[in-house]
Design a protein around this motif. Structure first.
Motif, PDB file in Angstrom:
ATOM      1  N   PRO A  70       0.907  -1.246   0.014  1.00 39.79           N
ATOM      2  CA  PRO A  70       0.178  -0.087   0.280  1.00 39.79           C
ATOM      3  C   PRO A  70       0.873   1.200  -0.024  1.00 39.79           C
ATOM      4  O   PRO A  70       1.857   1.277   0.811  1.00 39.79           O
ATOM      5  N   GLY A  71       0.554   2.142  -0.673  1.00 39.29           N
ATOM      6  CA  GLY A  71       1.447   3.535  -0.851  1.00 39.29           C
ATOM      7  C   GLY A  71       2.653   3.224  -1.929  1.00 39.29           C
ATOM      8  O   GLY A  71       3.231   4.465  -2.121  1.00 39.29           O
ATOM      9  N   ALA A  72       2.888   2.193  -2.334  1.00 45.37           N
ATOM     10  CA  ALA A  72       4.054   2.132  -3.302  1.00 45.37           C
ATOM     11  C   ALA A  72       3.733   2.019  -4.494  1.00 45.37           C
ATOM     12  O   ALA A  72       2.584   1.931  -5.009  1.00 45.37           O
ATOM     13  N   SER A  73       4.865   2.007  -5.529  1.00 41.90           N
ATOM     14  CA  SER A  73       4.316   1.815  -7.021  1.00 41.90           C
ATOM     15  C   SER A  73       5.617   0.730  -7.658  1.00 41.90           C
ATOM     16  O   SER A  73       6.670   0.756  -7.012  1.00 41.90           O
ATOM     17  N   TRP A  74       5.285   0.389  -8.927  1.00 42.00           N
ATOM     18  CA  TRP A  74       5.983  -0.270  -9.609  1.00 42.00           C
ATOM     19  C   TRP A  74       5.943   0.112 -10.841  1.00 42.00           C
ATOM     20  O   TRP A  74       4.655   0.047 -11.595  1.00 42.00           O
ATOM     21  N   GLY A  75       7.060   0.004 -11.557  1.00 43.33           N
ATOM     22  CA  GLY A  75       6.775   0.512 -13.326  1.00 43.33           C
ATOM     23  C   GLY A  75       7.676  -0.387 -14.215  1.00 43.33           C
ATOM     24  O   GLY A  75       8.528  -1.333 -13.748  1.00 43.33           O
ATOM     25  N   ILE A  76       7.230  -0.540 -15.453  1.00 38.91           N
ATOM     26  CA  ILE A  76       7.917  -1.340 -16.373  1.00 38.91           C
ATOM     27  C   ILE A  76       7.903  -0.397 -17.780  1.00 38.91           C
ATOM     28  O   ILE A  76       6.826   0.174 -18.074  1.00 38.91           O
ATOM     29  N   THR A  77       9.132  -0.519 -18.428  1.00 41.65           N
ATOM     30  CA  THR A  77       8.935   0.076 -19.568  1.00 41.65           C
ATOM     31  C   THR A  77       8.719  -1.204 -20.731  1.00 41.65           C
ATOM     32  O   THR A  77       9.444  -2.244 -20.713  1.00 41.65           O
ATOM     33  N   LEU A  78       7.546  -0.887 -21.643  1.00 37.95           N
ATOM     34  CA  LEU A  78       7.358  -1.997 -22.423  1.00 37.95           C
ATOM     35  C   LEU A  78       7.979  -1.591 -24.023  1.00 37.95           C
ATOM     36  O   LEU A  78       7.821  -0.679 -24.639  1.00 37.95           O
ATOM     37  N   LYS A  79       8.617  -2.667 -24.452  1.00 33.83           N
ATOM     38  CA  LYS A  79       9.528  -2.507 -25.445  1.00 33.83           C
ATOM     39  C   LYS A  79       8.652  -3.376 -26.575  1.00 33.83           C
ATOM     40  O   LYS A  79       9.215  -3.161 -27.882  1.00 33.83           O
ATOM     41  N   LYS A  80       8.114  -4.227 -26.279  1.00 30.55           N
ATOM     42  CA  LYS A  80       7.320  -5.328 -27.425  1.00 30.55           C
ATOM     43  C   LYS A  80       6.088  -4.867 -27.500  1.00 30.55           C
ATOM     44  O   LYS A  80       5.101  -4.967 -26.901  1.00 30.55           O
ATOM     45  N   PRO A  81       5.576  -4.833 -29.043  1.00 31.88           N
ATOM     46  CA  PRO A  81       4.013  -4.758 -29.132  1.00 31.88           C
ATOM     47  C   PRO A  81       3.354  -5.938 -28.767  1.00 31.88           C
ATOM     48  O   PRO A  81       3.796  -7.031 -28.799  1.00 31.88           O
ATOM     49  N   GLY A  82       2.074  -5.846 -28.373  1.00 28.64           N
ATOM     50  CA  GLY A  82       1.317  -6.918 -27.919  1.00 28.64           C
ATOM     51  C   GLY A  82       0.050  -6.505 -26.853  1.00 28.64           C
ATOM     52  O   GLY A  82       0.042  -5.440 -26.505  1.00 28.64           O
ATOM     53  N   ARG A  83      -0.718  -7.534 -26.809  1.00 26.70           N
ATOM     54  CA  ARG A  83      -1.537  -7.457 -25.771  1.00 26.70           C
ATOM     55  C   ARG A  83      -1.844  -8.197 -24.629  1.00 26.70           C
ATOM     56  O   ARG A  83      -1.433  -9.400 -24.829  1.00 26.70           O
ATOM     57  N   HIS A  84      -1.698  -7.329 -23.363  1.00 26.80           N
ATOM     58  CA  HIS A  84      -1.497  -8.202 -22.189  1.00 26.80           C
ATOM     59  C   HIS A  84      -2.974  -8.100 -21.416  1.00 26.80           C
ATOM     60  O   HIS A  84      -3.489  -7.029 -21.323  1.00 26.80           O
ATOM     61  N   GLU A  85      -3.376  -9.046 -20.562  1.00 27.29           N
ATOM     62  CA  GLU A  85      -4.419  -9.187 -19.799  1.00 27.29           C
ATOM     63  C   GLU A  85      -3.564  -8.848 -18.286  1.00 27.29           C
ATOM     64  O   GLU A  85      -2.610  -9.855 -17.894  1.00 27.29           O
ATOM     65  N   VAL A  86      -3.563  -7.862 -17.608  1.00 26.61           N
ATOM     66  CA  VAL A  86      -3.011  -7.550 -16.281  1.00 26.61           C
ATOM     67  C   VAL A  86      -3.959  -7.861 -15.244  1.00 26.61           C
ATOM     68  O   VAL A  86      -4.910  -7.222 -15.051  1.00 26.61           O
ATOM     69  N   VAL A  87      -3.524  -8.735 -14.358  1.00 27.51           N
ATOM     70  CA  VAL A  87      -4.307  -9.148 -13.303  1.00 27.51           C
ATOM     71  C   VAL A  87      -3.404  -8.925 -11.789  1.00 27.51           C
ATOM     72  O   VAL A  87      -2.275  -8.753 -11.853  1.00 27.51           O
ATOM     73  N   CYS A  88      -4.192  -8.768 -10.786  1.00 25.34           N
ATOM     74  CA  CYS A  88      -3.597  -9.114  -9.525  1.00 25.34           C
ATOM     75  C   CYS A  88      -3.456 -10.437  -9.144  1.00 25.34           C
ATOM     76  O   CYS A  88      -4.894 -10.976  -8.886  1.00 25.34           O
ATOM     77  N   THR A  89      -2.473 -11.088  -8.803  1.00 18.92           N
ATOM     78  CA  THR A  89      -2.348 -12.495  -8.542  1.00 18.92           C
ATOM     79  C   THR A  89      -3.005 -12.592  -7.284  1.00 18.92           C
ATOM     80  O   THR A  89      -3.559 -13.665  -6.989  1.00 18.92           O
ATOM     81  N   MET A  90      -3.057 -11.625  -6.227  1.00 18.42           N
ATOM     82  CA  MET A  90      -3.726 -11.835  -4.884  1.00 18.42           C
ATOM     83  C   MET A  90      -5.135 -11.613  -4.928  1.00 18.42           C
ATOM     84  O   MET A  90      -5.706 -12.247  -3.998  1.00 18.42           O
ATOM     85  N   HIS A  91      -5.675 -10.880  -5.836  1.00 11.41           N
ATOM     86  CA  HIS A  91      -7.219 -11.050  -6.276  1.00 11.41           C
ATOM     87  C   HIS A  91      -7.631 -11.014  -7.320  1.00 11.41           C
ATOM     88  O   HIS A  91      -7.476 -10.195  -8.200  1.00 11.41           O
ATOM     89  N   PRO A  92      -7.564 -12.319  -7.744  1.00 14.28           N
ATOM     90  CA  PRO A  92      -7.942 -12.587  -9.095  1.00 14.28           C
ATOM     91  C   PRO A  92      -9.097 -12.192  -9.876  1.00 14.28           C
ATOM     92  O   PRO A  92      -9.012 -12.000 -11.096  1.00 14.28           O
ATOM     93  N   MET A  93      -9.941 -11.391  -8.992  1.00 17.52           N
ATOM     94  CA  MET A  93     -11.182 -10.855  -9.857  1.00 17.52           C
ATOM     95  C   MET A  93     -10.655  -9.403 -10.224  1.00 17.52           C
ATOM     96  O   MET A  93     -11.286  -8.836 -11.131  1.00 17.52           O
ATOM     97  N   MET A  94      -9.324  -9.048 -10.186  1.00 17.05           N
ATOM     98  CA  MET A  94      -9.005  -7.462 -10.504  1.00 17.05           C
ATOM     99  C   MET A  94      -8.347  -7.855 -11.863  1.00 17.05           C
ATOM    100  O   MET A  94      -7.126  -8.484 -12.048  1.00 17.05           O
ATOM    101  N   LYS A  95      -8.917  -7.259 -12.889  1.00 11.84           N
ATOM    102  CA  LYS A  95      -8.422  -7.771 -14.340  1.00 11.84           C
ATOM    103  C   LYS A  95      -8.337  -6.304 -15.051  1.00 11.84           C
ATOM    104  O   LYS A  95      -9.139  -5.345 -14.801  1.00 11.84           O
ATOM    105  N   SER A  96      -7.396  -6.086 -16.003  1.00 12.00           N
ATOM    106  CA  SER A  96      -7.378  -5.061 -16.755  1.00 12.00           C
ATOM    107  C   SER A  96      -6.479  -5.203 -18.033  1.00 12.00           C
ATOM    108  O   SER A  96      -5.987  -6.476 -18.063  1.00 12.00           O
ATOM    109  N   SER A  97      -6.710  -4.627 -18.909  1.00 13.50           N
ATOM    110  CA  SER A  97      -6.066  -4.833 -20.381  1.00 13.50           C
ATOM    111  C   SER A  97      -4.865  -3.849 -20.577  1.00 13.50           C
ATOM    112  O   SER A  97      -5.159  -2.557 -20.226  1.00 13.50           O
TER     113      SER A  97
END
Lengths: 101, 179
Positions: A70-97
């Motif tokens: 809580p209160g922290a952040s994390w980032g990544i630079t995306l170098k390859k084109p593509g489509r990702h489903e981004v989820v929270c592994t702790m709360h599997p109902m949390m999904k985004s694209s």
């Protein structure tokens, strides 16, 4: 006029860097906001956890933030084109694209 | 046995709601709310730890671990805040009721194994999160007088709601595969 030209030249020197943007995904109320994001290759995406519990931003096998406190952040630079489903592994109902063009 | 446990879970949920919003019960003060929040989180951490060690279901184990992580996190935030605010948690009938409900639940769960354990744990988690949401909405959030304490309770609510949805989903899955 000359000043403008100098300014334009100065800006164009930095243009490649300016093309790569940083996008922020806020994790709050057990949701990714925005839930759908499109970015360009080379852009950076930062997930900011504003919730009271830890979360992850995970798109296996491409990337995995591990626990973002809580209160922290994390980032990544995306170098390859593509489509990702981004989820929270702790709360599997949390999904985004996330689409990288 | 299952029916008995379901009734026990409902009785627990009912006892919490009766304790917290009986018409004549005085609204809890911030010190009492602090004790209720800490106890509510702790009993679910304890149940989660037991389930994490006992269950043989991957889905139940993941849920139990999530409960331990999330409720431990919420408790840390709550304790940090009340420490900062110099509020000393004050025991009260609602907190005592929660503790007793948690202790009774652990005692029952320890006697069960396998599918019966999973079902009893998940059924109780559903009832528990329903009761906590109800208490947050009807008693804790409206009664909190300190703005930061109220804000923390508001922030906790979506997590409790997500836990409830997750628990209900598990309950439906266990019901479908268990019979």
């Amino acid at each position: 006029m000359l000043r403008q030209a100098v300014l334009a030249a100065a800006l164009s020197a930095f243009a490649p860097a300016a093309w790569c943007e940083t996008h922020t995904v806020v994790i709050e109320n057990m949701r990714f906001q925005p839930a759908a994001l499109t970015v360009k290759r080379g852009d950076r995406v930062v997930w900011v956890n504003r919730d009271v519990v830890p979360h992850t931003a995970t798109a296996a096998p491409s990337f995995d933030s591990a626990a973002i406190a809580p209160g922290a952040s994390w980032g990544i630079t995306l170098k390859k084109p593509g489509r990702h489903e981004v989820v929270c592994t702790m709360h599997p109902m949390m999904k985004s694209s996330l689409v990288v063009k | 046995m299952t029916q008995h446990l379901r009734l026990a879970a409902l009785a627990f949920a009912a006892s919490l709601s009766i304790n917290t919003h009986a018409q004549n019960a005085p609204a809890p003060n911030d010190a009492q709310i602090a004790a209720i929040v800490v106890t509510a989180n702790q009993v679910d951490v304890d149940a989660g730890k037991l389930a994490d060690g006992k269950t043989r279901s991957k889905a139940v184990k993941a849920f139990a671990q999530q409960m331990v992580t999330d409720h431990t996190g919420v408790n840390k935030m709550a304790v940090d805040l009340v420490t900062k605010l110099k509020v000393k948690p004050q025991d009260n009938p609602t907190a005592k009721g929660l503790q007793k409900g948690g202790d009774d639940n652990l005692a029952k769960l320890r006697t069960l194994d396998g599918a019966a354990f999973d079902k009893a744990y998940v059924d109780h988690e559903v009832a528990y999160h329903v009761a906590v949401l109800d208490a947050l909405d009807k008693v804790l959030i409206p009664s909190a007088s300190n703005a930061e304490l109220k804000a923390l309770l508001v922030k906790v609510r979506p997590a409790i709601d997500a836990h409830l949805q997750h628990a209900k989903h598990l309950q439906a899955e266990l019901g479908a595969s268990g019979s």
